[in-house]
Write an enzyme that holds these catalytic residues in place. Structure first.
Site, short mmCIF file in Angstrom:
data_model
loop_
_atom_site.label_atom_id
_atom_site.label_comp_id
_atom_site.label_asym_id
_atom_site.label_seq_id
_atom_site.Cartn_x
_atom_site.Cartn_y
_atom_site.Cartn_z
N HIS A 105 -6.23 -9.25 8.35
CA HIS A 105 -5.09 -8.79 8.33
C HIS A 105 -3.68 -9.78 9.23
CE1 HIS A 105 -2.26 -5.12 8.08
NE2 HIS A 105 -1.80 -6.34 9.07
N GLU B 14 -8.59 -7.69 13.53
CA GLU B 14 -9.40 -7.58 11.97
C GLU B 14 -8.79 -9.38 11.63
OE1 GLU B 14 -8.31 -3.09 10.87
OE2 GLU B 14 -6.58 -4.84 10.04
N ASP C 127 -4.34 -8.37 3.03
CA ASP C 127 -5.69 -8.29 3.92
C ASP C 127 -6.52 -9.46 3.14
OD1 ASP C 127 -5.27 -6.39 5.36
OD2 ASP C 127 -6.19 -4.78 4.85
N HIS D 217 1.83 -2.37 5.83
CA HIS D 217 1.26 -3.24 4.32
C HIS D 217 2.13 -2.02 3.09
CE1 HIS D 217 -2.54 -5.11 3.90
NE2 HIS D 217 -2.42 -4.29 5.30
N ARG E 202 1.05 -1.25 0.22
CA ARG E 202 0.02 -0.24 0.09
C ARG E 202 0.36 1.18 -0.03
NH1 ARG E 202 -3.96 0.23 5.65
NH2 ARG E 202 -4.36 -1.92 4.58
#
Length: 274
Positions: A250, A247, A189, A182, A138
């Site tokens: 993740h 999460e 994810d 990320h 990311r």
């Protein structure tokens, strides 16, 4: 002699034509006509420069950027994995494509993280299961985009993605931080899907549902849904990937080693190192 850019373009030695035209302008034309012809000559120079620059193969192509040598495209390492990058589209908590995701749709990871995903996918395939990746590398600019969005009044995605907290609560509850693993290329994810049907396993909640029910061991979901989350957790733990407990989707490399923060936008055609 006609002073037109197309003549220079068609001539294999366009610079020669331009030179002759320039001399013609100096010798035979009034100042006004000379000015007009010089404008045309300038356009011809631009065309010749664009079309006669030597390149391998004879074609003029924009240079392709080099991917950092420690990174790779996930699909080149783990072909069993499916990819659907949510931040490339509108199905995410912001409700639109995110900065850094508008120029590519291939997942990128650090090579050791990609190898871990490959090993997990091969093991899960023996059980008839596959890995679906919703996010991988990311760009840091995406994190800045998230932060800028959090300061706006737009709450159009609240009911679906953060029904029980405010935008400020997204950060206070650490669903998002200013920086992310990320952006180091070591986090993903993910979810599981059935290799025969293509259907995702029921995890009791969607990707990026920023809620307490998304905790991996939450008791707010059914036993079967929790078992599916734990199946994913165990498969990833076996290859050295650790889950973020808030999460269920993740995961990140447990042994990250030295990390670098990257900010280049996604691009499906980066040159990769051997």
């Amino acid at each position: 002699m006609l002073c037109k850019a197309e003549n220079a373009k068609k001539n294999s030695n366009g610079w020669g034509v331009i030179a002759l035209e320039f001399l013609s302008c100096l010798c035979y034309h009034s100042p006004v006509m000379m000015f007009r012809k010089l404008i045309t000559i300038a356009a011809a120079i631009f065309l010749v420069q664009c079309q006669t620059t030597p390149v391998a193969g004879g074609n003029v192509e924009a240079p392709v950027a080099q991917m950092p040598s420690e990174l790779c495209y996930l699909d080149e390492v783990a072909p069993l994995v499916r990819v659907d990058l949510k931040y490339c589209g509108y199905d995410n908590f912001v409700g639109r494509p995110i900065a850094g995701y508008t120029t590519g749709r291939r997942a990128i990871l650090r090579k050791d993280a990609a190898q871990a995903i490959r090993r997990a996918s091969e093991q899960l395939a023996k059980e008839g299961l596959g890995i679906l990746v919703w996010d991988a590398y990311r760009p840091d600019r995406a994190m800045r985009d998230f932060l800028a969005w959090s300061k706006t009044s737009d709450d159009s995605t609240k009911a679906e993605f953060y029904p029980n907290i405010t935008k400020r609560g997204i950060y206070e509850n650490r669903y998002i931080n200013r920086y992310s693993e990320h952006s180091w290329g070591v986090a993903v994810d993910i979810t599981l899907f059935d290799l025969k049907t293509g259907e995702e396993l029921d995890m009791g909640g969607r990707h990026d549902l920023l809620d307490v029910s998304s905790a991996t061991r939450s008791t707010l979901v059914t036993p079967k849904q929790r078992a599916n989350r734990l199946k994913l957790r165990d498969a990833m733990a076996a290859v050295g990937m650790r889950n973020y407990s808030k999460e269920w989707w993740h995961y990140f490399l447990a042994k990250k080693g030295k990390c670098h923060l990257y900010d280049f936008p996604l691009n499906d055609n980066l040159r990769t190192s051997d």
